[in-house]
Motif scaffolding. Structure first.
Motif: not given
Length: 186
Positions: A103-104, A106, A124, A149, A152-153, A173-174
Motif C-alpha cells: 500500500s506504500d 513499493y 523491497k 501485507e 502500513s508498517s 517495511k521501512s
C-alpha cells in the motif's frame, strides 16, 4: 476499346493493391549469443505494465530477477542491472518467487536462494526505477509460501521452518528488519 466503368474501377483497385506496401513486416533472426532462458514465477500489473518475478532472462545465469515490461514486451527495468550481488551457483537457480504490491507503493518479493541453502531473502523494490531498496535475509527450510501485507508498517512472510512447522516472520517495511518470528503449532 473502352472498358465498362465497373470493370475499370476493379482493375484500378487491383493495380493499387499490387503497388501498396505490406501493413506488417516480419523479421526472423537467430542470436549467436547463447543466453539463459529464465523462468517466471509470479507477476503484477501496474499502470498497464507487467512486472515479472523469476530468474533472469538475460545472460546473468541463475540470477533472481524482477523485470518491468511495457505492453509491447520492451524492458523498462530489471533488477539484474541494478543488483551488485554476485550469484555464482552453477548448479542451483536463485529466483524471485512471490510478488506483493504494498500500500506504500513499493514492491515486496521473496527470493529463493537455492534448494540447499536455507537462507532466503525478502526484497523491497522501487516500481518506477527497479532499484532494490533493501534485502532482508530470513532462514527457512523450505521456500517462502506466502507474502502478505499486515498493515502500513509490516509485511508477513509465511514459510516452513525445520521439522515443517508453519512459521511467520513479521518484517518492517521501512528497514527490512525482521521484528518477530512466530512458529505455529509448536
Amino acid at each position: 476499346m473502352d472498358l465498362p466503368i465497373p470493370l475499370t474501377a476493379v482493375l484500378v483497385l487491383f493495380q493499387l493493391a499490387a503497388q501498396a506496401q505490406p501493413q506488417v513486416e516480419e523479421h526472423y533472426y537467430q542470436d549467436a549469443i547463447e543466453a539463459e532462458g529464465g523462468r517466471a514465477h509470479d507477476r503484477l500489473v501496474l499502470n498497464g505494465d507487467i512486472i515479472v518475478a523469476g530468474s533472469s532472462f538475460d545472460t546473468y545465469k541463475y540470477a533472481p530477477s524482477i523485470t518491468r515490461l511495457d505492453t509491447l514486451g520492451h524492458v523498462i527495468w530489471t533488477t539484474t542491472s541494478n543488483d551488485t550481488t554476485i550469484y555464482n551457483s552453477l548448479e542451483h537457480e536463485q529466483y524471485m518467487e512471490h510478488l506483493l504490491m504494498g500500500s506504500d507503493g513499493y514492491i515486496y518479493a521473496s527470493c529463493c536462494m537455492n534448494w540447499i541453502n536455507p537462507l532466503e531473502e525478502i526484497w523491497k523494490v522501487d516500481p518506477s526505477t527497479g532499484q532494490i531498496i533493501w534485502k532482508s535475509p530470513i532462514v527457512v527450510y523450505r521456500s517462502v509460501n506466502h507474502l502478505l501485507e499486515l498493515d502500513s508498517s509490516k509485511i508477513i512472510a509465511g514459510y516452513s521452518s525445520s521439522y515443517d512447522y508453519g512459521t511467520v516472520a513479521f518484517i518492517d517495511k521501512s528497514t527490512g528488519e525482521v521484528d518477530t518470528i512466530q512458529g505455529l503449532g509448536q
